[in-house]
Design a protein around this motif. Structure first.
Motif, PDB file in Angstrom:
ATOM      1  N   LEU A 242       0.823  -1.211   0.000  1.00  0.00           N
ATOM      2  CA  LEU A 242       0.000   0.000   0.000  1.00  0.00           C
ATOM      3  C   LEU A 242       0.860   1.265   0.000  1.00  0.00           C
ATOM      4  CD1 LEU A 242      -2.798  -1.044   2.530  1.00  0.00           C
ATOM      5  CD2 LEU A 242      -2.975  -0.868   0.039  1.00  0.00           C
ATOM      6  N   ILE A 243       1.903   1.270   0.841  1.00  0.00           N
ATOM      7  CA  ILE A 243       2.769   2.453   0.906  1.00  0.00           C
ATOM      8  C   ILE A 243       3.577   2.596  -0.381  1.00  0.00           C
ATOM      9  CG2 ILE A 243       4.745   3.475   2.094  1.00  0.00           C
ATOM     10  CD1 ILE A 243       3.676   2.387   4.682  1.00  0.00           C
ATOM     11  N   GLY A 244       4.064   1.475  -0.922  1.00  0.00           N
ATOM     12  CA  GLY A 244       4.806   1.525  -2.184  1.00  0.00           C
ATOM     13  C   GLY A 244       3.971   2.087  -3.321  1.00  0.00           C
ATOM     14  N   LEU A 247       3.542   5.843  -2.784  1.00  0.00           N
ATOM     15  CA  LEU A 247       4.737   6.609  -3.132  1.00  0.00           C
ATOM     16  C   LEU A 247       4.907   6.735  -4.640  1.00  0.00           C
ATOM     17  CD1 LEU A 247       7.297   5.239  -0.498  1.00  0.00           C
ATOM     18  CD2 LEU A 247       6.195   7.479  -0.526  1.00  0.00           C
ATOM     19  N   ILE A 248       4.593   5.670  -5.360  1.00  0.00           N
ATOM     20  CA  ILE A 248       4.673   5.722  -6.822  1.00  0.00           C
ATOM     21  C   ILE A 248       3.656   6.722  -7.379  1.00  0.00           C
ATOM     22  CG2 ILE A 248       4.253   4.399  -8.936  1.00  0.00           C
ATOM     23  CD1 ILE A 248       5.446   1.971  -7.495  1.00  0.00           C
ATOM     24  N   MET A 249       2.463   6.706  -6.801  1.00  0.00           N
ATOM     25  CA  MET A 249       1.406   7.591  -7.307  1.00  0.00           C
ATOM     26  C   MET A 249       1.741   9.055  -7.087  1.00  0.00           C
ATOM     27  SD  MET A 249      -2.050   5.503  -6.255  1.00  0.00           S
ATOM     28  CE  MET A 249      -3.111   6.774  -6.956  1.00  0.00           C
ATOM     29  N   VAL A 250       2.450   9.356  -5.996  1.00  0.00           N
ATOM     30  CA  VAL A 250       2.813  10.759  -5.748  1.00  0.00           C
ATOM     31  C   VAL A 250       4.214  11.060  -6.276  1.00  0.00           C
ATOM     32  CG1 VAL A 250       1.304  10.940  -3.750  1.00  0.00           C
ATOM     33  CG2 VAL A 250       3.688  10.259  -3.420  1.00  0.00           C
ATOM     34  N   HIS A 251       4.772  10.116  -7.059  1.00  0.00           N
ATOM     35  CA  HIS A 251       6.063  10.297  -7.741  1.00  0.00           C
ATOM     36  C   HIS A 251       7.227  10.476  -6.786  1.00  0.00           C
ATOM     37  CE1 HIS A 251       3.744  10.628 -11.388  1.00  0.00           C
ATOM     38  NE2 HIS A 251       3.049  11.621 -10.879  1.00  0.00           N
TER      39      HIS A 251
END
Length: 286
Positions: A242-244, A247-251
């Protein structure tokens, strides 16, 4: 004559307040550990390499968890005792060094506050006694390990291995987890991630995690017993995923960027220590 234990047992509010204050103080010390321990290890490795290669070893000034005294990294001005009070000093100083007004990292008060709050929560959940004492020790170590791994992708042996032995000793003394289950928890915890590591490496040619993760899960197995390991692995994988993704979604992380697994293991182990039995009961009978 009533003892302090009797007083705290009968006054939950006071117990929570004492745990909160104690957590703030421990959080202040954990900030020192999180910042200095990786530097201490790096200097030790450099000195060992110099000795092995026949190079000169520069001892330099003493650097450990106690020395040099706390100081501003910008102006090197020593931090006075009243400027080092957990949370209070940060507020009074408005988040800046008193000498040069260099901004102080917000991590310091956040670690102090988080430690105080989780200590208070554990006191409320567990009450006074050996279980709370063990929970405090385990939680302090997990907080330090989580932040060090997040910063450096290292889980130092000088923290994970004593934590493993402390878990075995804790269960030997308290019987909270049968000692045989604790020993098997340490063994299976290490082997579980060791097998995942080698399966991933043979399949992809890459290293999916470090050996520190094996040792941390072994330590959690020593504290919680082998029965809790599936829950810890499931929770850590879920939180990590979920955290990964977030983090990808917010670049803030690339798809191929390695993310430390230690913080997720630490969080999952802490949850399992406090609520593992309830979660399993809910899952099996809910």
């Amino acid at each position: 004559m009533r003892t302090l234990y009797d007083f705290l047992s009968a006054n939950l509010v006071w117990l929570v307040a004492v745990a909160l204050l104690f957590g703030l103080l421990i959080g202040s010390f954990l900030n020192v550990v999180i910042h200095r321990l990786p530097i201490m290890l790096q200097r030790g490795w450099e000195q060992d390499c110099a000795r092995l290669t026949g190079g000169s070893v520069q001892e330099g000034t003493r650097y450990d968890l106690l020395m040099p005294p706390s100081h501003c990294p910008a102006c090197l001005q020593p931090v006075k005792p009243w400027q080092n009070l957990p949370l209070i000093s940060f507020v009074l100083l408005r988040g800046r060094c008193a000498a040069c007004e260099m901004p102080i990292s917000r991590r310091y008060p956040l670690v102090e506050l988080a430690t105080g709050l989780v200590f208070a929560l554990m006191a409320w959940q567990l009450g006074p006694g050996s279980e709370l004492a063990g929970a405090i020790l385990l939680t302090a170590a997990l907080i330090a390990l989580a932040f060090i791994d997040a910063d450096t992708q290292l889980l130092p042996d000088c923290l994970t291995l004593p934590l493993l032995w402390a878990g075995l000793l804790f269960n030997l003394v308290t019987g909270l987890v049968p000692l045989a289950d604790a020993v098997l928890g340490a063994v299976f915890g290490y082997l579980a991630l060791w097998l995942v590591y080698w399966a991933f490496r043979l399949a992809t040619g890459k290293e999916g995690m470090g050996y520190g993760d094996f040792k941390l899960l072994a330590a959690l197995g020593a504290w919680l017993g082998w029965q809790a390991l599936p829950l810890v692995i499931l929770l850590s994988s879920l939180v990590g995923a979920l955290i990964g993704i977030a983090l990808i979604m917010v670049h803030r992380a690339g798809r191929n960027q390695a993310l430390p697994f230690g913080p997720y293991l630490a969080a999952a182990g802490w949850i399992a220590f406090l609520w593992g039995d309830r979660i399993m009961t809910w899952y099996l009978h809910g």
